[in-house]
Scaffold this active site. Structure first.
Site, PDB file in Angstrom:
ATOM      1  N   ASP A   8       0.850  -1.190   0.000  1.00  0.00           N
ATOM      2  CA  ASP A   8       0.000   0.000   0.000  1.00  0.00           C
ATOM      3  C   ASP A   8       0.887   1.242   0.000  1.00  0.00           C
ATOM      4  O   ASP A   8       2.107   1.162  -0.201  1.00  0.00           O
ATOM      5  CB  ASP A   8      -1.003  -0.044   1.170  1.00  0.00           C
ATOM      6  CG  ASP A   8      -0.361   0.172   2.535  1.00  0.00           C
ATOM      7  OD1 ASP A   8       0.883   0.346   2.611  1.00  0.00           O
ATOM      8  OD2 ASP A   8      -1.102   0.170   3.534  1.00  0.00           O
ATOM      9  N   CYS A  65       2.719  -3.628   4.042  1.00  0.00           N
ATOM     10  CA  CYS A  65       1.930  -2.425   4.332  1.00  0.00           C
ATOM     11  C   CYS A  65       2.617  -1.713   5.497  1.00  0.00           C
ATOM     12  O   CYS A  65       3.826  -1.863   5.675  1.00  0.00           O
ATOM     13  CB  CYS A  65       0.460  -2.759   4.590  1.00  0.00           C
ATOM     14  SG  CYS A  65       0.121  -3.798   6.028  1.00  0.00           S
ATOM     15  N   GLY A  66       1.891  -0.920   6.262  1.00  0.00           N
ATOM     16  CA  GLY A  66       2.535  -0.202   7.356  1.00  0.00           C
ATOM     17  C   GLY A  66       3.067  -1.144   8.426  1.00  0.00           C
ATOM     18  O   GLY A  66       4.204  -1.036   8.877  1.00  0.00           O
ATOM     19  N   THR A  67       2.212  -2.081   8.840  1.00  0.00           N
ATOM     20  CA  THR A  67       2.599  -3.053   9.870  1.00  0.00           C
ATOM     21  C   THR A  67       2.800  -4.458   9.326  1.00  0.00           C
ATOM     22  O   THR A  67       3.348  -5.315  10.022  1.00  0.00           O
ATOM     23  CB  THR A  67       1.499  -3.150  10.935  1.00  0.00           C
ATOM     24  OG1 THR A  67       0.279  -3.568  10.282  1.00  0.00           O
ATOM     25  CG2 THR A  67       1.278  -1.810  11.627  1.00  0.00           C
ATOM     26  N   HIS A  98       8.297 -25.021   8.795  1.00  0.00           N
ATOM     27  CA  HIS A  98       7.249 -25.723   9.547  1.00  0.00           C
ATOM     28  C   HIS A  98       5.845 -25.464   9.015  1.00  0.00           C
ATOM     29  O   HIS A  98       4.986 -26.341   9.110  1.00  0.00           O
ATOM     30  CB  HIS A  98       7.291 -25.309  11.026  1.00  0.00           C
ATOM     31  CG  HIS A  98       8.493 -25.829  11.746  1.00  0.00           C
ATOM     32  ND1 HIS A  98       8.633 -25.747  13.110  1.00  0.00           N
ATOM     33  CD2 HIS A  98       9.622 -26.443  11.295  1.00  0.00           C
ATOM     34  CE1 HIS A  98       9.797 -26.286  13.473  1.00  0.00           C
ATOM     35  NE2 HIS A  98      10.420 -26.696  12.385  1.00  0.00           N
ATOM     36  N   HIS A 133       5.019 -31.836  10.055  1.00  0.00           N
ATOM     37  CA  HIS A 133       4.481 -30.527   9.681  1.00  0.00           C
ATOM     38  C   HIS A 133       3.464 -30.626   8.539  1.00  0.00           C
ATOM     39  O   HIS A 133       2.569 -29.795   8.423  1.00  0.00           O
ATOM     40  CB  HIS A 133       5.615 -29.570   9.305  1.00  0.00           C
ATOM     41  CG  HIS A 133       6.633 -29.435  10.389  1.00  0.00           C
ATOM     42  ND1 HIS A 133       6.319 -28.925  11.634  1.00  0.00           N
ATOM     43  CD2 HIS A 133       7.945 -29.786  10.447  1.00  0.00           C
ATOM     44  CE1 HIS A 133       7.401 -28.944  12.399  1.00  0.00           C
ATOM     45  NE2 HIS A 133       8.399 -29.472  11.706  1.00  0.00           N
ATOM     46  N   ARG A 136       0.024 -31.036   9.967  1.00  0.00           N
ATOM     47  CA  ARG A 136      -0.514 -29.803  10.550  1.00  0.00           C
ATOM     48  C   ARG A 136      -0.933 -28.803   9.483  1.00  0.00           C
ATOM     49  O   ARG A 136      -1.958 -28.127   9.622  1.00  0.00           O
ATOM     50  CB  ARG A 136       0.527 -29.203  11.508  1.00  0.00           C
ATOM     51  CG  ARG A 136       0.757 -30.110  12.706  1.00  0.00           C
ATOM     52  CD  ARG A 136       2.038 -29.842  13.438  1.00  0.00           C
ATOM     53  NE  ARG A 136       2.225 -30.821  14.503  1.00  0.00           N
ATOM     54  CZ  ARG A 136       3.379 -31.033  15.112  1.00  0.00           C
ATOM     55  NH1 ARG A 136       4.458 -30.338  14.781  1.00  0.00           N
ATOM     56  NH2 ARG A 136       3.476 -31.947  16.057  1.00  0.00           N
TER      57      ARG A 136
HETATM   58  C1  RB5 Z   1      -2.230   2.493   6.492  1.00  0.00           C
HETATM   59  O1  RB5 Z   1      -2.258   3.692   7.203  1.00  0.00           O
HETATM   60  C2  RB5 Z   1      -2.076   1.330   7.442  1.00  0.00           C
HETATM   61  O2  RB5 Z   1      -3.242   1.125   8.146  1.00  0.00           O
HETATM   62  C3  RB5 Z   1      -1.664   0.086   6.673  1.00  0.00           C
HETATM   63  O3  RB5 Z   1      -0.492   0.320   5.984  1.00  0.00           O
HETATM   64  C4  RB5 Z   1      -1.404  -1.171   7.486  1.00  0.00           C
HETATM   65  O4  RB5 Z   1      -0.520  -0.914   8.528  1.00  0.00           O
HETATM   66  C5  RB5 Z   1      -2.601  -1.910   7.923  1.00  0.00           C
HETATM   67  O5  RB5 Z   1      -2.516  -2.974   8.535  1.00  0.00           O
END
Ligand code: RB5
Length: 153
Positions: A8, A65-67, A98, A133, A136
């Site tokens: 993103d 993405c961000g996280t 695994h 594995h 599973r």
């Molecule tokens: C975008 O601001 C953020 O929400 C996205 O990149 C991500 O971290 C979502 O999980």
């Protein structure tokens, strides 16, 4: 190896760095992400990466993405996808050995580019170990296909 990559708006720069790194390893990279800083909904990129892997168009996927969380949730909604968020190389390696993960996710707001490259390398260099594995991972598929798990009844 053909890798689907997606991102993103939070991860354009890291996507470009990882693409260059993958190409340096000899991978073919197909870009399903955005290339601008304009707000972009991560489920679109997560879905496209997952679809490319599940269909066999690409061997593996990388989604950023961000996280890494949102895009991994999107990818995991596609049948046949085992996506994981990894912020360090150990989990990335074990997720292949695994769990036979086929989409690797991480967060551009969480990991720096050098750590991200190490995570990618450990993941790509690892192989599924099979054996116990296999059973599973088959259970994961059973849950996905039937919304039930016979071993849990
Ligand atoms: C975008 O601001 C953020 O929400 C996205 O990149 C991500 O971290 C979502 O999980």
């Amino acid at each position: 190896m053909k890798i689907a990559i997606g991102n993103d708006h939070a991860a354009v720069e890291l996507k470009n760095i990882i693409t260059e790194h993958l190409e340096g390893r000899g991978c073919e990279v197909v870009n399903f992400g955005t290339d601008t800083a304009d707000s972009f909904d991560y489920p679109i990129a997560g879905y496209k990466v997952a679809r490319a892997v599940a269909s066999g168009e690409c061997d593996l996927g990388i989604a950023i993405c961000g996280t890494g969380v949102g895009i991994s949730l999107a990818a995991n909604k596609v049948d046949g996808i085992r996506a994981c968020v990894c912020s360090e190389p150990f989990s990335a390696k074990l997720s292949r050995q695994h769990n036979n993960t086929n989409v690797l996710c991480f967060g551009a707001r969480v990991v720096g580019s050098e750590l991200a490259k190490m995570i990618v390398d450990e993941w790509l260099d690892a192989e599924f170990e099979g054996g116990r594995h296999e059973r599973r991972v088959a259970m994961l598929s059973e849950i996905e296909q039937t919304q039930a798990l016979s071993a849990a009844e």
